[in-house]
Design a protein around this motif. Structure first.
Motif, PDB file in Angstrom:
ATOM      1  N   MET A   1       5.791  -7.653  -5.575  1.00 43.84           N
ATOM      2  CA  MET A   1       4.368  -7.683  -5.356  1.00 43.84           C
ATOM      3  C   MET A   1       3.752  -6.287  -5.469  1.00 43.84           C
ATOM      4  SD  MET A   1       2.147  -9.566  -2.511  1.00 43.84           S
ATOM      5  CE  MET A   1       1.601 -10.906  -3.488  1.00 43.84           C
ATOM      6  N   THR A   2       4.547  -5.277  -5.243  1.00 40.29           N
ATOM      7  CA  THR A   2       4.029  -3.916  -5.336  1.00 40.29           C
ATOM      8  C   THR A   2       3.802  -3.538  -6.790  1.00 40.29           C
ATOM      9  OG1 THR A   2       5.114  -3.230  -3.313  1.00 40.29           O
ATOM     10  CG2 THR A   2       4.516  -1.513  -4.825  1.00 40.29           C
ATOM     11  N   THR A   3       2.607  -3.053  -7.066  1.00 40.42           N
ATOM     12  CA  THR A   3       2.258  -2.560  -8.394  1.00 40.42           C
ATOM     13  C   THR A   3       1.671  -1.168  -8.215  1.00 40.42           C
ATOM     14  OG1 THR A   3      -0.023  -3.354  -8.305  1.00 40.42           O
ATOM     15  CG2 THR A   3       1.656  -4.913  -9.124  1.00 40.42           C
ATOM     16  N   PRO A   4       1.602  -0.381  -9.292  1.00 38.09           N
ATOM     17  CA  PRO A   4       0.944   0.929  -9.166  1.00 38.09           C
ATOM     18  C   PRO A   4      -0.476   0.800  -8.605  1.00 38.09           C
ATOM     19  CG  PRO A   4       2.119   0.808 -11.244  1.00 38.09           C
ATOM     20  CD  PRO A   4       2.185  -0.569 -10.623  1.00 38.09           C
ATOM     21  N   GLN A   5      -1.171  -0.276  -8.966  1.00 40.06           N
ATOM     22  CA  GLN A   5      -2.531  -0.493  -8.464  1.00 40.06           C
ATOM     23  C   GLN A   5      -2.521  -0.775  -6.971  1.00 40.06           C
ATOM     24  OE1 GLN A   5      -4.802   0.102 -10.678  1.00 40.06           O
ATOM     25  NE2 GLN A   5      -6.596  -0.289  -9.439  1.00 40.06           N
ATOM     26  N   SER A   6      -1.577  -1.602  -6.486  1.00 40.29           N
ATOM     27  CA  SER A   6      -1.538  -1.907  -5.053  1.00 40.29           C
ATOM     28  C   SER A   6      -1.154  -0.665  -4.254  1.00 40.29           C
ATOM     29  CB  SER A   6      -0.590  -3.070  -4.756  1.00 40.29           C
ATOM     30  OG  SER A   6       0.769  -2.708  -4.928  1.00 40.29           O
ATOM     31  N   ILE A   7      -0.277   0.163  -4.803  1.00 43.31           N
ATOM     32  CA  ILE A   7       0.096   1.414  -4.130  1.00 43.31           C
ATOM     33  C   ILE A   7      -1.140   2.296  -3.982  1.00 43.31           C
ATOM     34  CG2 ILE A   7       1.373   3.575  -4.448  1.00 43.31           C
ATOM     35  CD1 ILE A   7       3.658   1.831  -5.629  1.00 43.31           C
ATOM     36  N   LEU A   8      -1.920   2.393  -5.041  1.00 38.26           N
ATOM     37  CA  LEU A   8      -3.147   3.189  -5.015  1.00 38.26           C
ATOM     38  C   LEU A   8      -4.117   2.666  -3.955  1.00 38.26           C
ATOM     39  CD1 LEU A   8      -4.896   5.418  -6.481  1.00 38.26           C
ATOM     40  CD2 LEU A   8      -5.812   3.521  -7.822  1.00 38.26           C
ATOM     41  N   TYR A   9      -4.284   1.357  -3.886  1.00 34.60           N
ATOM     42  CA  TYR A   9      -5.216   0.771  -2.911  1.00 34.60           C
ATOM     43  C   TYR A   9      -4.752   1.018  -1.479  1.00 34.60           C
ATOM     44  CZ  TYR A   9      -7.589  -1.697  -6.705  1.00 34.60           C
ATOM     45  OH  TYR A   9      -8.288  -2.000  -7.840  1.00 34.60           O
ATOM     46  N   VAL A  10      -3.471   0.838  -1.218  1.00 34.92           N
ATOM     47  CA  VAL A  10      -2.960   1.071   0.140  1.00 34.92           C
ATOM     48  C   VAL A  10      -3.170   2.528   0.526  1.00 34.92           C
ATOM     49  CG1 VAL A  10      -0.877   1.145   1.572  1.00 34.92           C
ATOM     50  CG2 VAL A  10      -1.316  -0.835   0.122  1.00 34.92           C
ATOM     51  N   GLU A  11      -2.862   3.431  -0.385  1.00 38.90           N
ATOM     52  CA  GLU A  11      -3.035   4.854  -0.081  1.00 38.90           C
ATOM     53  C   GLU A  11      -4.514   5.197   0.126  1.00 38.90           C
ATOM     54  OE1 GLU A  11      -0.908   7.202  -2.954  1.00 38.90           O
ATOM     55  OE2 GLU A  11       1.026   6.442  -2.259  1.00 38.90           O
ATOM     56  N   ALA A  12      -5.389   4.592  -0.662  1.00 42.66           N
ATOM     57  CA  ALA A  12      -6.819   4.831  -0.487  1.00 42.66           C
ATOM     58  C   ALA A  12      -7.295   4.309   0.871  1.00 42.66           C
ATOM     59  CB  ALA A  12      -7.607   4.169  -1.622  1.00 42.66           C
ATOM     60  N   LEU A  13      -6.787   3.155   1.269  1.00 41.80           N
ATOM     61  CA  LEU A  13      -7.166   2.588   2.568  1.00 41.80           C
ATOM     62  C   LEU A  13      -6.601   3.371   3.742  1.00 41.80           C
ATOM     63  CD1 LEU A  13      -6.852  -1.228   1.858  1.00 41.80           C
ATOM     64  CD2 LEU A  13      -8.924   0.006   2.506  1.00 41.80           C
ATOM     65  N   PHE A  14      -5.464   4.019   3.553  1.00 42.95           N
ATOM     66  CA  PHE A  14      -4.823   4.756   4.648  1.00 42.95           C
ATOM     67  C   PHE A  14      -5.338   6.185   4.769  1.00 42.95           C
ATOM     68  CE2 PHE A  14      -1.566   7.204   6.778  1.00 42.95           C
ATOM     69  CZ  PHE A  14      -1.260   6.395   7.862  1.00 42.95           C
ATOM     70  N   ALA A  15      -5.867   6.749   3.712  1.00 40.34           N
ATOM     71  CA  ALA A  15      -6.218   8.175   3.692  1.00 40.34           C
ATOM     72  C   ALA A  15      -7.174   8.568   4.815  1.00 40.34           C
ATOM     73  CB  ALA A  15      -6.807   8.549   2.329  1.00 40.34           C
ATOM     74  N   ILE A  16      -8.326   7.975   4.868  1.00 45.00           N
ATOM     75  CA  ILE A  16      -9.320   8.392   5.866  1.00 45.00           C
ATOM     76  C   ILE A  16      -8.879   8.054   7.290  1.00 45.00           C
ATOM     77  CG2 ILE A  16     -11.697   8.059   6.682  1.00 45.00           C
ATOM     78  CD1 ILE A  16     -12.488   7.871   3.687  1.00 45.00           C
ATOM     79  N   PRO A  17      -8.444   6.811   7.567  1.00 48.29           N
ATOM     80  CA  PRO A  17      -7.980   6.550   8.939  1.00 48.29           C
ATOM     81  C   PRO A  17      -6.808   7.435   9.342  1.00 48.29           C
ATOM     82  CG  PRO A  17      -8.214   4.491   7.729  1.00 48.29           C
ATOM     83  CD  PRO A  17      -8.418   5.600   6.746  1.00 48.29           C
ATOM     84  N   GLY A  18      -5.897   7.697   8.430  1.00 43.58           N
ATOM     85  CA  GLY A  18      -4.762   8.561   8.751  1.00 43.58           C
ATOM     86  C   GLY A  18      -5.208   9.956   9.155  1.00 43.58           C
ATOM     87  N   ILE A  19      -6.141  10.512   8.382  1.00 40.76           N
ATOM     88  CA  ILE A  19      -6.642  11.858   8.685  1.00 40.76           C
ATOM     89  C   ILE A  19      -7.420  11.854  10.001  1.00 40.76           C
ATOM     90  CG2 ILE A  19      -8.225  13.670   7.942  1.00 40.76           C
ATOM     91  CD1 ILE A  19      -7.456  12.871   5.007  1.00 40.76           C
ATOM     92  N   VAL A  20      -8.324  10.903  10.169  1.00 39.06           N
ATOM     93  CA  VAL A  20      -9.167  10.874  11.371  1.00 39.06           C
ATOM     94  C   VAL A  20      -8.326  10.611  12.626  1.00 39.06           C
ATOM     95  CG1 VAL A  20     -11.055   9.669  12.538  1.00 39.06           C
ATOM     96  CG2 VAL A  20     -11.252  10.255  10.112  1.00 39.06           C
ATOM     97  N   LEU A  21      -7.464   9.608  12.581  1.00 43.21           N
ATOM     98  CA  LEU A  21      -6.631   9.316  13.754  1.00 43.21           C
ATOM     99  C   LEU A  21      -5.666  10.460  14.042  1.00 43.21           C
ATOM    100  CD1 LEU A  21      -5.859   5.535  13.197  1.00 43.21           C
ATOM    101  CD2 LEU A  21      -7.262   6.544  15.003  1.00 43.21           C
TER     102      LEU A  21
END
Length: 136
Positions: A1-21
């Motif tokens: 199920m993992t694709t380069p596109q899904s990896i990109l989306y997960v990383e995009a979704l994690f970036a801001i919350p990861g930094i802020v938290l």
């Protein structure tokens, strides 16, 4: 199920919350200590709140859609697997989850610093890796 596109989306979704938290753990460890002490006071209800509301969904998203085993993506993949393992252990053996929450009182605010460093670093890695895709 993992694709380069899904990896990109997960990383995009994690970036801001990861930094802020992560930064929040670094600059407001007292707040996090109080929060975890409050959850610990609730016993197994606190474990359910932490596990279900805050940890299960990021863990599932990372494990299902971010199977990147190359550097530096592997760090987020490993984080997701470790988080899912923590959730499983906490929900199947709630006493483990309660002990984890109680650590906030025993270890003090300094214990939130390593977590803050890890979350901030993961968030920054994700932001750096995804920024070119969103700004091109």
């Amino acid at each position: 199920m993992t694709t380069p596109q899904s990896i990109l989306y997960v990383e995009a979704l994690f970036a801001i919350p990861g930094i802020v938290l992560g930064m929040s753990h670094l600059v407001q460890p007292q707040m996090w200590q109080r929060f975890f002490k409050g959850l610990a006071a609730r016993g197994t209800d606190g474990v359910l709140i932490r596990s279900f509301l805050f940890e299960l969904w990021p863990a599932i998203g990372i494990v299902v859609f971010h199977q990147d085993w190359s550097l530096p993506g592997v760090f987020l993949t490993l984080y997701g697997h470790a988080l899912l393992l923590k959730v499983i252990m906490s929900l199947l053996v709630p006493r483990i989850g309660v002990k984890s929450l109680e650590q906030a009182e025993r270890t003090g605010t300094w214990a939130f610093v390593p977590a803050g460093i890890i979350l901030t670093a993961l968030g920054l890695i994700c932001a750096i890796r995804t920024a070119p895709s969103f700004f091109s």
